[in-house]
Design a protein around this motif. Structure first.
Motif, PDB file in Angstrom:
ATOM      1  N   UNK A 182      34.794  48.413  34.801  1.00 22.97           N
ATOM      2  CA  UNK A 182      34.071  47.256  35.726  1.00 22.97           C
ATOM      3  C   UNK A 182      35.212  47.291  36.896  1.00 22.97           C
ATOM      4  N   UNK A 183      34.338  47.003  37.979  1.00 26.84           N
ATOM      5  CA  UNK A 183      35.184  46.888  39.322  1.00 26.84           C
ATOM      6  C   UNK A 183      35.909  45.628  39.578  1.00 26.84           C
ATOM      7  N   UNK A 184      37.198  45.597  40.020  1.00 28.09           N
ATOM      8  CA  UNK A 184      37.778  44.129  40.023  1.00 28.09           C
ATOM      9  C   UNK A 184      36.851  43.300  40.820  1.00 28.09           C
ATOM     10  N   UNK A 185      36.167  43.449  41.840  1.00 27.16           N
ATOM     11  CA  UNK A 185      35.304  42.517  42.453  1.00 27.16           C
ATOM     12  C   UNK A 185      34.111  41.965  41.639  1.00 27.16           C
ATOM     13  N   UNK A 186      33.667  42.678  40.691  1.00 25.91           N
ATOM     14  CA  UNK A 186      32.762  42.393  39.694  1.00 25.91           C
ATOM     15  C   UNK A 186      33.267  41.478  38.758  1.00 25.91           C
ATOM     16  N   UNK A 187      34.507  41.641  38.286  1.00 31.18           N
ATOM     17  CA  UNK A 187      35.286  40.754  37.230  1.00 31.18           C
ATOM     18  C   UNK A 187      35.457  39.479  38.026  1.00 31.18           C
ATOM     19  N   UNK A 188      35.598  39.415  39.211  1.00 27.04           N
ATOM     20  CA  UNK A 188      35.800  38.220  40.141  1.00 27.04           C
ATOM     21  C   UNK A 188      34.547  37.613  40.057  1.00 27.04           C
ATOM     22  N   UNK A 189      33.207  38.284  40.391  1.00 30.19           N
ATOM     23  CA  UNK A 189      31.922  37.745  40.352  1.00 30.19           C
ATOM     24  C   UNK A 189      31.858  37.156  39.050  1.00 30.19           C
ATOM     25  N   UNK A 190      31.859  37.778  38.049  1.00 25.21           N
ATOM     26  CA  UNK A 190      31.367  37.328  36.476  1.00 25.21           C
ATOM     27  C   UNK A 190      32.179  36.329  36.193  1.00 25.21           C
ATOM     28  N   UNK A 191      33.515  36.059  36.720  1.00 29.49           N
ATOM     29  CA  UNK A 191      34.283  34.715  36.387  1.00 29.49           C
ATOM     30  C   UNK A 191      33.639  33.675  36.899  1.00 29.49           C
ATOM     31  N   UNK A 192      33.449  33.958  38.239  1.00 28.85           N
ATOM     32  CA  UNK A 192      32.705  32.760  38.956  1.00 28.85           C
ATOM     33  C   UNK A 192      31.404  32.461  38.429  1.00 28.85           C
ATOM     34  N   UNK A 193      30.623  33.367  38.106  1.00 31.10           N
ATOM     35  CA  UNK A 193      29.300  33.191  37.390  1.00 31.10           C
ATOM     36  C   UNK A 193      29.444  32.424  36.144  1.00 31.10           C
ATOM     37  N   UNK A 203      30.358  30.375  24.316  1.00 33.70           N
ATOM     38  CA  UNK A 203      29.729  31.859  24.400  1.00 33.70           C
ATOM     39  C   UNK A 203      30.666  32.993  24.842  1.00 33.70           C
ATOM     40  N   UNK A 204      30.265  33.855  24.480  1.00 34.75           N
ATOM     41  CA  UNK A 204      31.143  35.155  24.540  1.00 34.75           C
ATOM     42  C   UNK A 204      30.211  36.178  25.506  1.00 34.75           C
ATOM     43  N   UNK A 205      30.592  36.446  26.634  1.00 32.54           N
ATOM     44  CA  UNK A 205      29.737  37.481  27.373  1.00 32.54           C
ATOM     45  C   UNK A 205      30.750  38.917  27.675  1.00 32.54           C
ATOM     46  N   UNK A 206      29.928  40.008  27.413  1.00 31.91           N
ATOM     47  CA  UNK A 206      30.681  41.335  27.803  1.00 31.91           C
ATOM     48  C   UNK A 206      30.508  41.455  29.502  1.00 31.91           C
ATOM     49  N   UNK A 207      31.850  41.640  29.907  1.00 26.27           N
ATOM     50  CA  UNK A 207      32.060  41.714  31.422  1.00 26.27           C
ATOM     51  C   UNK A 207      32.072  43.380  31.656  1.00 26.27           C
ATOM     52  N   UNK A 208      31.046  44.106  32.008  1.00 26.13           N
ATOM     53  CA  UNK A 208      31.187  45.563  32.072  1.00 26.13           C
ATOM     54  C   UNK A 208      30.053  45.997  32.997  1.00 26.13           C
TER      55      UNK A 208
END
Ligand SMILES: NC(=O)c1ccc[n+]([C@@H]2O[C@H](COP(=O)([O-])OP(=O)(O)OC[C@H]3O[C@@H](n4cnc5c(N)ncnc54)[C@H](OP(=O)(O)O)[C@@H]3O)[C@@H](O)[C@H]2O)c1
Length: 309
Positions: A199-210, A219-224
């Motif tokens: 996962x790209x760093x910017x998408x990690x950030x996007x996933x955290x904000x989401x 809940x648990x979400x796969x961030x990949x």
């Protein structure tokens, strides 16, 4: 929102800057006072404390709406992991308990899945961490969700916790396999059929904000990203892009691999996309590494070591 980012490193610092940009009030916690100027430059108010030391947390301001725990032990021993992830999370929960946040996001890891057969893995798939360090990450998840943890502690969640199981992070200045490849240090393991999840760093950030906005507590979400890739296909693409040969092959069951607890699985992100409504900026490694190669080229920093084989 009044936000606290615990661990302002590669992910946390950029996350903080993005939350500031979105108009939030952001505090960033880390151990080193030397980091204060870095945080200040990003508009983040710095809190200096070590989460392994609960007395240091007691003196900090409280009353946060959103908390993100993205500390990392930067390698370290199993005992370091226990102190930083597990005990650190317990200390954070105890500290926050009198005024709990609306959401507490923890960046766990896809290493809690131990599959080695290349199978597809979703959040309900069995966990079975291969390494002792990944076992600590799983135990930390259980402590946050109030579903277990060693020594029979904390049977109830004390905060609305959301877990992101994050894949291998790459992005500006990051990407172990990529750097190894540039320096001729990369090796193909056997036939290279092992799957990598990124996962790209910017998408990690996007996933955290989401997750802060829409994640359901407990809940648990796969961030990949969308596309697990075999090691050979990953290197094949880099080889073509950078005009190099494929790395040499080494036996699959090397001591090094056994020590690293190497797995092979295809981690799915469907739940994250469906429930959090997140759209990836870099849905696959090709998009993300194209951006990174361009960035390096433009900065005059793309150094491809010729392969003398
Ligand atoms: N890198 C990956 O591929 C990957 C994969 C899956 C999951 N993750 C997870 O993603 C998250 C972000 O990783 P990252 O790459 O951004 O980590 P990082 O760059 O190593 O940053 C970690 C931060 O934690 C701080 N920290 C460490 N120990 C601390 C302590 N005891 N008390 C307070 N702060 C402490 C460090 O600052 P000081 O040293 O100044 O304290 C640093 O700012 C982590 O939770 C990591 O486990 C990473």
């Amino acid at each position: 929102m009044r936000c606290l980012i615990v661990g302002c490193g590669y992910v946390g610092l950029s996350l903080g800057a993005e939350l500031v940009r979105l108009g939030h009030e952001v505090f960033g916690l880390r151990r080193s006072a030397m980091a204060e100027s870095e945080l200040k430059a990003a508009g983040i108010q710095s809190l200096i404390a070590d989460i392994t030391k609960p007395d240091k947390l007691a003196g900090l301001p409280v009353g946060f709406d959103w908390v993100v725990n993205c500390v990392a032990s930067s390698g370290g021993s199993v005992e370091d992991y226990r102190q930083i992830y597990l005990q650190g999370t317990r200390h954070l929960l105890e500290w926050l308990a009198p005024s709990p946040p609306k959401k507490f996001v923890y960046t766990s890891s896809t290493s809690v899945y131990g599959q080695t057969d290349g199978s597809q893995v979703k959040e309900t798939s069995p966990t079975g961490p291969v390494t002792e360090t990944a076992k600590v990450l799983l135990e930390t998840e259980q402590v946050l969700l109030g579903t277990g943890g060693s020594r029979g502690r904390s049977p109830h969640p004390t905060v609305p916790g959301v877990i992101l199981r994050v894949a291998g992070i790459y992005g500006p200045e990051r990407g172990h396999g990529f750097k190894q490849f540039l320096n001729n240090k990369a090796r193909l393991e056997g036939d290279g059929s092992r799957f990598l999840n990124m996962i790209h760093r910017d998408d990690v950030i996007g996933c955290i904000i989401a997750a802060l906005k829409n994640g359901r507590p407990g809940e648990i979400y796969n961030a990949v990203d969308d596309e697990p890739v075999s090691q050979v296909n990953y290197f094949q693409w880099l080889a073509e892009e950078l005009g190099k040969d494929l790395p040499p092959s080494v036996p699959e069951n090397s001591d090094e691999n056994r020590k690293r607890g190497v797995t092979s699985k295809r981690v799915l992100n469907r739940k994250l996309k469906m429930e959090l409504g997140y759209q990836f900026k870099y849905p696959n490694f090709r998009k993300g590494y194209t951006a990174e190669i361009l960035r390096l080229e433009r900065a005059g920093e793309l150094h491809v070591t010729p392969d003398e084989r």
